[in-house]
Scaffold this motif. Structure first.
Motif, PDB file in Angstrom:
ATOM      1  N   LEU A   1      37.668  39.670  31.869  1.00 13.41           N
ATOM      2  CA  LEU A   1      38.468  39.367  31.911  1.00 13.41           C
ATOM      3  C   LEU A   1      39.372  40.320  32.378  1.00 13.41           C
ATOM      4  CD1 LEU A   1      37.852  38.325  28.185  1.00 13.41           C
ATOM      5  CD2 LEU A   1      38.393  36.580  29.671  1.00 13.41           C
TER       6      LEU A   1
ATOM      7  N   LEU B   1      43.356  36.972  32.613  1.00 16.98           N
ATOM      8  CA  LEU B   1      43.808  37.167  30.934  1.00 16.98           C
ATOM      9  C   LEU B   1      44.845  37.387  30.700  1.00 16.98           C
ATOM     10  CD1 LEU B   1      42.523  38.114  27.862  1.00 16.98           C
ATOM     11  CD2 LEU B   1      42.933  39.813  27.926  1.00 16.98           C
TER      12      LEU B   1
ATOM     13  N   LYS C   1      46.198  35.644  26.398  1.00 19.08           N
ATOM     14  CA  LYS C   1      45.789  36.023  25.468  1.00 19.08           C
ATOM     15  C   LYS C   1      45.676  35.791  23.911  1.00 19.08           C
ATOM     16  CE  LYS C   1      46.678  41.180  26.106  1.00 19.08           C
ATOM     17  NZ  LYS C   1      47.771  42.427  26.013  1.00 19.08           N
TER      18      LYS C   1
ATOM     19  N   ILE D   1      38.826  32.607  22.637  1.00 21.34           N
ATOM     20  CA  ILE D   1      38.423  33.635  23.616  1.00 21.34           C
ATOM     21  C   ILE D   1      37.138  32.947  23.554  1.00 21.34           C
ATOM     22  CG2 ILE D   1      39.038  35.839  24.466  1.00 21.34           C
ATOM     23  CD1 ILE D   1      41.184  36.092  22.987  1.00 21.34           C
TER      24      ILE D   1
END
Length: 345
Positions: free
Chosen positions: A54, A74, A93, A100
């Protein structure tokens, strides 16, 4: 299989929060590393390969992504460079960390080969079915699932009804099971990892949210059902499958795979007639009779048809289905006959 995840962001506090949460709640699926600077990133990517990384926008522009199988951006709406808009897959994010994790596993699963461990423990599979509607079949399935949650078991509830009622029993609304159906249809990717990424957890029960529409459930074949159930049985100790009130090829496939079939009936004349028809006129019943438990719900008084194990549940006057499930699950005496059969609750 655990995936190696790199979190590469200059936001030190965010990286620590994300890493700590994943390490605490998802360590069985993900191993996390952190990098907070461009200088450190180059060295990190040189020393080790990562399944997923990420990157924030500041670092991804300078990263050597050849050592990352799946680089993801991200992103947030406030720091999204136009030139990166289409180049990389993205993970928002600012969302729940569980979301996530689900997004990471879902995207990586689509690129991965199917994984299966033939030596893994197989869950005990309980199918809950009735030939009649309105008998409280789903409440019985949920009560049974709840009754197992206090025993350090991984309990997975799988709703395969044509019209799913999952949302009536759970508050969390994650990604749809339709994503799993899509992978099953394409026969590509790691279905186990995808399911692990999509699962929600509430009151000790792991579950998949309902399909996006009716058609998604209709196109599911008996072969798809086989792969779905066998995969779910590899990631749980107790798999409870809630079925529609029809006896099609998919239902028969579930009966075949199940260790136990809960045959639910209620106190109405219609429920009794349909139960009698299934038992007396169907060769399917004869093929599963040895693993059938008759559940007489809502205070029903029925002919047991020489079924060895019978569970009698009282009629609970409430319009709150969750309260009904809790009440049924908490009274262990109701399940005494079921326990004697050798199935622990």
């Amino acid at each position: 299989m655990r995936i190696n995840l790199l979190i590469a962001t200059i936001d030190v506090l965010y990286a620590k929060l994300l890493s700590d949460n994943i390490s605490e709640h998802h360590a069985d699926k993900i191993t996390v590393s952190i990098c907070n600077s461009l200088e450190g990133l180059q060295e990190t990517l040189f020393q080790r390969k990562y399944n997923v990384a990420l990157f924030d926008a500041e670092l991804i522009k300078h990263a050597d992504i050849k050592s990352v199988h799946l680089p993801l951006l991200l992103w947030s709406e406030t720091d999204m460079p136009e030139e990166l808009n289409e180049e990389f897959g993205r993970v928002s994010k600012y969302q729940r960390i569980s979301s996530i994790v689900a997004a990471v596993l879902e995207q990586y699963a689509k690129l991965s080969k199917k994984s299966s461990n033939p030596n893994s423990n197989r869950a005990k599979i309980t199918a809950v079915w009735s030939p009649a509607g309105g008998v409280g079949k789903t409440s019985v399935a949920m009560a049974y699932a709840l009754s197992n949650t206090g025993e350090n078991k991984e309990v997975l509830y799988l709703n395969l009804e044509y019209f799913s009622s999952t949302s009536d029993y759970f508050d969390k609304n994650g990604k749809s099971i339709s994503t799993v159906f899509e992978m099953l249809e394409n026969r590509e990717g790691d279905i186990k990892m995808l399911i692990q990424g999509l699962c929600c957890r509430e009151n000790g029960i792991t579950y998949l949210c309902g399909p996006e529409n009716f058609d998604d459930m209709c196109i599911l074949s008996s072969e798809d059902v086989y792969e779905l159930i066998t995969t779910c049985s590899e990631i749980s100790d107790e798999l409870v499958i809630d079925l529609s009130c029809i006896c099609d090829a998919r239902t028969r496939k579930v009966f075949e795979l199940a260790d136990n079939v809960m045959l639910v009936t209620g106190q109405t004349t219609t429920a009794e007639i349909k139960l009698n028809q299934f038992v007396l006129q169907s060769n399917i019943f004869e093929s599963i009779k040895e693993k059938v438990t008759l559940v007489a719900n809502k205070g029903a008084m029925v002919n047991t048809h020489d079924i060895e194990t019978v569970v009698s549940l009282p009629y609970i006057q409430s319009n709150d289905v969750r309260s009904i499930c809790r009440t049924m699950s908490e009274n262990s005496e109701q399940w005494g006959a079921y326990k004697k059969r050798g199935y622990s609750l």
